[in-house]
Design a protein around this motif. Structure first.
Motif, PDB file in Angstrom:
ATOM      1  N   LEU A  18       0.826  -1.207   0.000  1.00 32.39           N
ATOM      2  CA  LEU A  18       0.000   0.000   0.000  1.00 32.39           C
ATOM      3  C   LEU A  18       0.861   1.258   0.000  1.00 32.39           C
ATOM      4  CD1 LEU A  18      -2.847   1.224   0.114  1.00 32.39           C
ATOM      5  CD2 LEU A  18      -2.639   1.178   2.600  1.00 32.39           C
ATOM      6  N   VAL A  19       1.890   1.296   0.833  1.00 39.95           N
ATOM      7  CA  VAL A  19       2.779   2.458   0.881  1.00 39.95           C
ATOM      8  C   VAL A  19       3.493   2.634  -0.455  1.00 39.95           C
ATOM      9  CG1 VAL A  19       4.882   3.370   1.952  1.00 39.95           C
ATOM     10  CG2 VAL A  19       3.081   2.413   3.376  1.00 39.95           C
ATOM     11  N   PHE A  20       3.919   1.529  -1.052  1.00 39.43           N
ATOM     12  CA  PHE A  20       4.610   1.608  -2.344  1.00 39.43           C
ATOM     13  C   PHE A  20       3.690   2.175  -3.416  1.00 39.43           C
ATOM     14  CE2 PHE A  20       5.684  -0.221  -6.476  1.00 39.43           C
ATOM     15  CZ  PHE A  20       6.978   0.260  -6.618  1.00 39.43           C
ATOM     16  N   LEU A  21       2.463   1.674  -3.497  1.00 39.97           N
ATOM     17  CA  LEU A  21       1.534   2.148  -4.523  1.00 39.97           C
ATOM     18  C   LEU A  21       1.158   3.614  -4.304  1.00 39.97           C
ATOM     19  CD1 LEU A  21      -0.758  -0.973  -4.906  1.00 39.97           C
ATOM     20  CD2 LEU A  21       1.015  -0.155  -6.478  1.00 39.97           C
ATOM     21  N   LEU A  22       0.930   4.001  -3.048  1.00 43.19           N
ATOM     22  CA  LEU A  22       0.626   5.407  -2.771  1.00 43.19           C
ATOM     23  C   LEU A  22       1.827   6.293  -3.093  1.00 43.19           C
ATOM     24  CD1 LEU A  22      -1.393   5.146   0.552  1.00 43.19           C
ATOM     25  CD2 LEU A  22      -2.253   5.797  -1.699  1.00 43.19           C
ATOM     26  N   GLY A  23       3.010   5.854  -2.711  1.00 41.86           N
ATOM     27  CA  GLY A  23       4.224   6.619  -3.023  1.00 41.86           C
ATOM     28  C   GLY A  23       4.453   6.726  -4.517  1.00 41.86           C
ATOM     29  N   LEU A  24       4.177   5.657  -5.236  1.00 41.59           N
ATOM     30  CA  LEU A  24       4.336   5.671  -6.687  1.00 41.59           C
ATOM     31  C   LEU A  24       3.362   6.664  -7.320  1.00 41.59           C
ATOM     32  CD1 LEU A  24       5.817   4.325  -9.068  1.00 41.59           C
ATOM     33  CD2 LEU A  24       3.944   2.666  -9.149  1.00 41.59           C
ATOM     34  N   GLY A  25       2.127   6.656  -6.847  1.00 44.92           N
ATOM     35  CA  GLY A  25       1.135   7.587  -7.388  1.00 44.92           C
ATOM     36  C   GLY A  25       1.479   9.040  -7.108  1.00 44.92           C
ATOM     37  N   VAL A  26       1.886   9.324  -5.889  1.00 44.60           N
ATOM     38  CA  VAL A  26       2.232  10.703  -5.527  1.00 44.60           C
ATOM     39  C   VAL A  26       3.485  11.156  -6.277  1.00 44.60           C
ATOM     40  CG1 VAL A  26       3.017  12.159  -3.617  1.00 44.60           C
ATOM     41  CG2 VAL A  26       1.068  10.638  -3.301  1.00 44.60           C
ATOM     42  N   THR A  27       4.468  10.282  -6.374  1.00 45.95           N
ATOM     43  CA  THR A  27       5.691  10.636  -7.090  1.00 45.95           C
ATOM     44  C   THR A  27       5.394  10.878  -8.570  1.00 45.95           C
ATOM     45  OG1 THR A  27       6.993   9.303  -5.552  1.00 45.95           O
ATOM     46  CG2 THR A  27       8.044   9.885  -7.624  1.00 45.95           C
ATOM     47  N   ALA A  28       4.568  10.036  -9.164  1.00 41.06           N
ATOM     48  CA  ALA A  28       4.209  10.217 -10.573  1.00 41.06           C
ATOM     49  C   ALA A  28       3.417  11.501 -10.772  1.00 41.06           C
ATOM     50  CB  ALA A  28       3.397   9.025 -11.062  1.00 41.06           C
ATOM     51  N   LEU A  29       2.601  11.850  -9.798  1.00 40.71           N
ATOM     52  CA  LEU A  29       1.800  13.065  -9.898  1.00 40.71           C
ATOM     53  C   LEU A  29       2.675  14.319  -9.872  1.00 40.71           C
ATOM     54  CD1 LEU A  29      -1.107  14.231  -9.915  1.00 40.71           C
ATOM     55  CD2 LEU A  29      -0.953  14.281  -7.425  1.00 40.71           C
ATOM     56  N   PHE A  30       3.668  14.336  -8.992  1.00 44.07           N
ATOM     57  CA  PHE A  30       4.494  15.523  -8.837  1.00 44.07           C
ATOM     58  C   PHE A  30       5.721  15.552  -9.745  1.00 44.07           C
ATOM     59  CE2 PHE A  30       2.282  15.726  -4.681  1.00 44.07           C
ATOM     60  CZ  PHE A  30       1.719  16.973  -4.863  1.00 44.07           C
ATOM     61  N   ARG A  31       6.108  14.417 -10.300  1.00 43.97           N
ATOM     62  CA  ARG A  31       7.302  14.362 -11.156  1.00 43.97           C
ATOM     63  C   ARG A  31       6.952  13.722 -12.497  1.00 43.97           C
ATOM     64  NH1 ARG A  31      12.120  15.245  -8.246  1.00 43.97           N
ATOM     65  NH2 ARG A  31      11.748  15.361  -6.026  1.00 43.97           N
ATOM     66  N   ARG A  32       6.007  14.340 -13.188  1.00 40.13           N
ATOM     67  CA  ARG A  32       5.519  13.795 -14.461  1.00 40.13           C
ATOM     68  C   ARG A  32       6.601  13.766 -15.532  1.00 40.13           C
ATOM     69  NH1 ARG A  32       0.015  17.261 -14.897  1.00 40.13           N
ATOM     70  NH2 ARG A  32      -0.592  16.868 -12.766  1.00 40.13           N
ATOM     71  N   ASP A  33       7.533  14.702 -15.484  1.00 39.12           N
ATOM     72  CA  ASP A  33       8.529  14.811 -16.547  1.00 39.12           C
ATOM     73  C   ASP A  33       9.690  13.823 -16.405  1.00 39.12           C
ATOM     74  OD1 ASP A  33       9.238  16.151 -14.253  1.00 39.12           O
ATOM     75  OD2 ASP A  33      10.427  17.679 -15.283  1.00 39.12           O
ATOM     76  N   GLU A  34       9.764  13.130 -15.296  1.00 43.75           N
ATOM     77  CA  GLU A  34      10.874  12.194 -15.087  1.00 43.75           C
ATOM     78  C   GLU A  34      10.497  10.799 -15.586  1.00 43.75           C
ATOM     79  OE1 GLU A  34      12.919  12.235 -11.441  1.00 43.75           O
ATOM     80  OE2 GLU A  34      12.746  14.392 -11.193  1.00 43.75           O
ATOM     81  N   HIS A  35      11.512   9.985 -15.763  1.00 40.45           N
ATOM     82  CA  HIS A  35      11.332   8.618 -16.238  1.00 40.45           C
ATOM     83  C   HIS A  35      10.594   7.789 -15.171  1.00 40.45           C
ATOM     84  CE1 HIS A  35      12.397   4.595 -17.665  1.00 40.45           C
ATOM     85  NE2 HIS A  35      12.560   5.185 -18.860  1.00 40.45           N
ATOM     86  N   PRO A  36       9.709   6.876 -15.588  1.00 40.04           N
ATOM     87  CA  PRO A  36       8.991   6.042 -14.614  1.00 40.04           C
ATOM     88  C   PRO A  36       9.897   5.208 -13.709  1.00 40.04           C
ATOM     89  CG  PRO A  36       7.878   5.952 -16.726  1.00 40.04           C
ATOM     90  CD  PRO A  36       9.156   6.724 -16.936  1.00 40.04           C
ATOM     91  N   ALA A  37      11.099   4.902 -14.146  1.00 46.23           N
ATOM     92  CA  ALA A  37      12.033   4.160 -13.286  1.00 46.23           C
ATOM     93  C   ALA A  37      12.402   4.987 -12.058  1.00 46.23           C
ATOM     94  CB  ALA A  37      13.282   3.779 -14.065  1.00 46.23           C
ATOM     95  N   VAL A  38      12.476   6.301 -12.218  1.00 45.68           N
ATOM     96  CA  VAL A  38      12.762   7.183 -11.084  1.00 45.68           C
ATOM     97  C   VAL A  38      11.601   7.139 -10.099  1.00 45.68           C
ATOM     98  CG1 VAL A  38      13.169   9.588 -10.408  1.00 45.68           C
ATOM     99  CG2 VAL A  38      14.267   8.654 -12.452  1.00 45.68           C
ATOM    100  N   TRP A  39      10.371   7.088 -10.625  1.00 47.49           N
ATOM    101  CA  TRP A  39       9.191   6.996  -9.763  1.00 47.49           C
ATOM    102  C   TRP A  39       9.246   5.724  -8.922  1.00 47.49           C
ATOM    103  CZ3 TRP A  39       4.991   7.606 -14.101  1.00 47.49           C
ATOM    104  CH2 TRP A  39       5.098   8.860 -14.688  1.00 47.49           C
ATOM    105  N   VAL A  40       9.576   4.621  -9.586  1.00 45.10           N
ATOM    106  CA  VAL A  40       9.631   3.330  -8.888  1.00 45.10           C
ATOM    107  C   VAL A  40      10.738   3.343  -7.848  1.00 45.10           C
ATOM    108  CG1 VAL A  40      10.091   0.859  -9.198  1.00 45.10           C
ATOM    109  CG2 VAL A  40       8.599   2.063 -10.808  1.00 45.10           C
ATOM    110  N   PHE A  41      11.905   3.863  -8.210  1.00 47.18           N
ATOM    111  CA  PHE A  41      13.023   3.903  -7.263  1.00 47.18           C
ATOM    112  C   PHE A  41      12.675   4.749  -6.036  1.00 47.18           C
ATOM    113  CE2 PHE A  41      16.805   6.066  -5.628  1.00 47.18           C
ATOM    114  CZ  PHE A  41      17.504   4.971  -5.170  1.00 47.18           C
ATOM    115  N   GLN A  42      12.123   5.936  -6.261  1.00 48.43           N
ATOM    116  CA  GLN A  42      11.777   6.807  -5.133  1.00 48.43           C
ATOM    117  C   GLN A  42      10.688   6.185  -4.264  1.00 48.43           C
ATOM    118  OE1 GLN A  42      10.917  10.618  -6.905  1.00 48.43           O
ATOM    119  NE2 GLN A  42      13.009  11.326  -6.533  1.00 48.43           N
ATOM    120  N   SER A  43       9.712   5.577  -4.890  1.00 46.57           N
ATOM    121  CA  SER A  43       8.657   4.932  -4.120  1.00 46.57           C
ATOM    122  C   SER A  43       9.198   3.761  -3.310  1.00 46.57           C
ATOM    123  CB  SER A  43       7.555   4.455  -5.060  1.00 46.57           C
ATOM    124  OG  SER A  43       6.497   3.896  -4.342  1.00 46.57           O
TER     125      SER A  43
END
Length: 174
Positions: A18-43
């Motif tokens: 749950l924390v991973f999915l929420l973190g992934l969603g929030v990271t993707a929302l605020f960092r749309r211009d970055e590569h999805p791998a960065v979203w996954v790593f940060q989450s």
């Protein structure tokens, strides 16, 4: 819904998911211009930190109460449902858990006015930035959200304190 709630209460894996999915969603929302791998790593990083902190807290409280993580989840559920245990060992563990959580909440309560003041300063800063930039829509929405968050925190704190005091009183009476 009840089984999902029980799963999240007992399973660190479900909590991490749950924390991973929420973190992934929030990271993707605020960092749309970055590569999805960065979203996954940060989450994944946020999830690792959150689960490590929760595991340390759970282990410390379980050790102080004298039970395991499953027993701790059962005791917390009984506090939420106002169920007083009949078994003397479980009553003693419940008494220790209520005392531990009340002490922790009282220690944290000393910092509550400072935390609320800091949130107020953040809201005022957002209004100043909004006035300088010429748009007060986002600062107003932010202020409403911050007031809602702080009100929710205070309400949950009061509710938890009432539950713990009630359980401590019920354990003394019987």
């Amino acid at each position: 819904m009840l089984s999902l709630k029980r799963l999240l209460d007992r399973s660190p894996t479900a909590q991490a998911t749950l924390v991973f999915l929420l973190g992934l969603g929030v990271t993707a929302l605020f960092r749309r211009d970055e590569h999805p791998a960065v979203w996954v790593f940060q989450s994944a990083l946020y999830t690792g930190i959150a689960i490590a902190v929760l595991a340390v807290q759970r282990r410390r409280i379980a050790r102080a109460v004298g039970t395991d993580a499953g027993g701790l989840a059962d005791l917390n559920r009984k506090i939420r449902h106002h169920e007083v245990p009949q078994d003397p060992e479980e009553r003693a563990a419940m008494r220790r858990l209520a005392a531990e959580q009340l002490g922790q909440m009282e220690r944290a309560g000393k910092w509550l006015p400072y935390w609320l003041g800091a949130m107020g300063l953040v809201v005022v800063g957002m209004f100043v930035l909004g006035a300088v930039s010429g748009s007060l829509v986002f600062p107003l929405l932010f202020a409403v959200g911050m007031v809602a968050l702080c009100s929710w925190v205070l309400w949950m704190r009061r509710r938890s304190l009432d539950r713990l005091h009630g359980m401590r009183q019920a354990l003394r009476q019987e």
